[in-house]
Design a protein around this motif. Structure first.
Motif, short mmCIF file in Angstrom:
data_model
loop_
_atom_site.label_atom_id
_atom_site.label_comp_id
_atom_site.label_asym_id
_atom_site.label_seq_id
_atom_site.Cartn_x
_atom_site.Cartn_y
_atom_site.Cartn_z
N GLY A 37 0.79 -1.21 0.00
CA GLY A 37 0.00 0.00 0.00
C GLY A 37 0.83 1.27 0.00
O GLY A 37 0.36 2.33 -0.42
N GLY A 50 -0.99 -0.16 -7.58
CA GLY A 50 -1.39 -0.89 -6.38
C GLY A 50 -2.88 -0.91 -6.12
O GLY A 50 -3.47 -1.99 -5.93
N GLN A 78 -5.24 -4.23 -5.90
CA GLN A 78 -5.84 -4.63 -4.63
C GLN A 78 -7.36 -4.72 -4.71
O GLN A 78 -7.97 -5.52 -4.01
N THR A 90 -7.67 -8.27 -5.94
CA THR A 90 -7.09 -9.37 -5.18
C THR A 90 -7.50 -9.43 -3.71
O THR A 90 -7.61 -10.52 -3.15
N LEU A 91 -7.72 -8.28 -3.06
CA LEU A 91 -8.06 -8.33 -1.64
C LEU A 91 -9.33 -9.13 -1.35
O LEU A 91 -9.36 -9.92 -0.40
N LEU A 109 -0.91 -13.38 -0.95
CA LEU A 109 -1.26 -12.10 -1.54
C LEU A 109 -0.02 -11.26 -1.79
O LEU A 109 0.14 -10.64 -2.86
N THR A 110 0.88 -11.23 -0.82
CA THR A 110 2.12 -10.46 -0.98
C THR A 110 2.97 -11.02 -2.11
O THR A 110 3.49 -10.28 -2.96
N SER A 139 1.46 -10.13 -5.46
CA SER A 139 1.70 -8.72 -5.77
C SER A 139 3.13 -8.50 -6.24
O SER A 139 3.38 -7.80 -7.22
N TYR A 181 -4.88 -7.31 6.96
CA TYR A 181 -5.90 -6.75 6.07
C TYR A 181 -6.38 -5.37 6.48
O TYR A 181 -6.48 -4.47 5.64
N THR A 222 -3.72 -2.95 5.48
CA THR A 222 -3.65 -2.79 4.03
C THR A 222 -4.78 -1.89 3.52
O THR A 222 -4.57 -1.02 2.67
N TYR A 223 -5.99 -2.09 4.06
CA TYR A 223 -7.10 -1.23 3.67
C TYR A 223 -6.85 0.21 4.11
O TYR A 223 -7.16 1.17 3.39
N THR A 244 -4.41 1.77 1.79
CA THR A 244 -5.08 2.04 0.52
C THR A 244 -5.92 3.30 0.60
O THR A 244 -5.96 4.11 -0.33
#
Length: 255
Positions: free
Chosen positions: A31, A156, A160, A163-164, A173-174, A177, A233, A236-237, A240
């Motif tokens: 992110g 990104g 995401q 994929t998220l 996930l990493t 990416s 998560y 990450t959100y 973002t």
């Protein structure tokens, strides 16, 4: 292209910060990655900033791929990469037509809408079940990721968005990416070179910043490997969302 003021401590600090951001993002804190160009654009034109960062991204891609080797989701990559390559081509062909600010604004709005949807589900206690793979959606978001990555290394958020919701393990996930953007960035070298962005000054700056970026790639991987999914998560959100706000701000300011 502007001459870089290496005698200015502020400029040096911004250059170093951009390298650290690139390293952390390639280590797994994806992110953060989209912030590198806006940060470097504080002291340089955005296109020149992107050109300086691309060789660094490619080098840290090698380190990140080694760190996360074999942890990617092969099916996700196969479905997203064709669209991404097409998106890069579109970005190359329209580089002189579409304002960078318009692209940043679009990406920012998409990122904020995506995070807003997730937040609404959390507040209403409606956790989203993992979504199955969808080839059409993968192609669309992969194409948008390739396009925005070419324009401003801002692939990104679209990546995401697709994929998220798949609910992948954080390591998978990493790794996915890392593999996706490693391929995308190496392909981008061709059009960037064709546009004449790799002069001696830019490449020299890239070489000077590369060791710092590589070092922080390992720091990012160390952090991610010790982070639980229920922590990974939300962070990450949140990243973002912050990136989305920054992109919307930059986009509006640039129009």
């Amino acid at each position: 292209m502007d001459t870089i003021a290496f005698h200015d401590p502020g400029t040096i600090l911004v250059l170093a910060l951009a390298a650290v951001i690139v390293g952390l993002s390639k280590g797994g804190l994806a992110g953060l990655g989209v912030m590198a160009v806006p940060v470097l654009a504080l002291v340089l034109p955005p296109v020149q900033a992107a050109a300086i960062l691309l060789p660094i991204l490619c080098l840290t891609d090698l380190v990140a791929t080694w760190n996360w080797w074999g942890t990617w989701n092969r099916r996700t990559l196969l479905q997203m990469l064709p669209g991404a390559l097409l998106g890069i081509g579109v970005g190359w062909l329209t580089a002189a037509v579409v304002p960078d600010a318009a692209v940043l604004l679009i990406v920012g709005v998409v990122a904020l809408a995506f995070v807003g949807r997730w937040l609404w589900q959390v507040l209403h206690r409606r956790p989203q079940a993992p979504r199955p793979e969808a080839p059409a959606k993968a192609s669309f978001w992969g194409g948008l990721a390739g396009y925005t990555s070419f324009v401003a290394h801002a692939g990104g958020p679209p990546f995401q968005v697709y994929t998220l919701p798949l609910g992948l393990d954080p390591r998978i996930l990493t790794g996915t990416s890392v593999a996706f953007f490693a391929i995308v960035n190496y392909v981008k070298l061709i059009p960037y070179a064709a546009l004449g962005e790799f002069d001696t000054q830019n490449l020299g700056t890239s070489a000077a910043l590369a060791p710092l970026a590589v070092a922080f790639t390992f720091v990012g991987a160390w952090i991610i490997r010790r982070m639980r999914a229920e922590v990974f998560y939300p962070i990450t959100y949140a990243l973002t969302a912050l990136v989305g706000l920054k992109l919307v701000w930059d986009g509006i300011a640039g129009l």
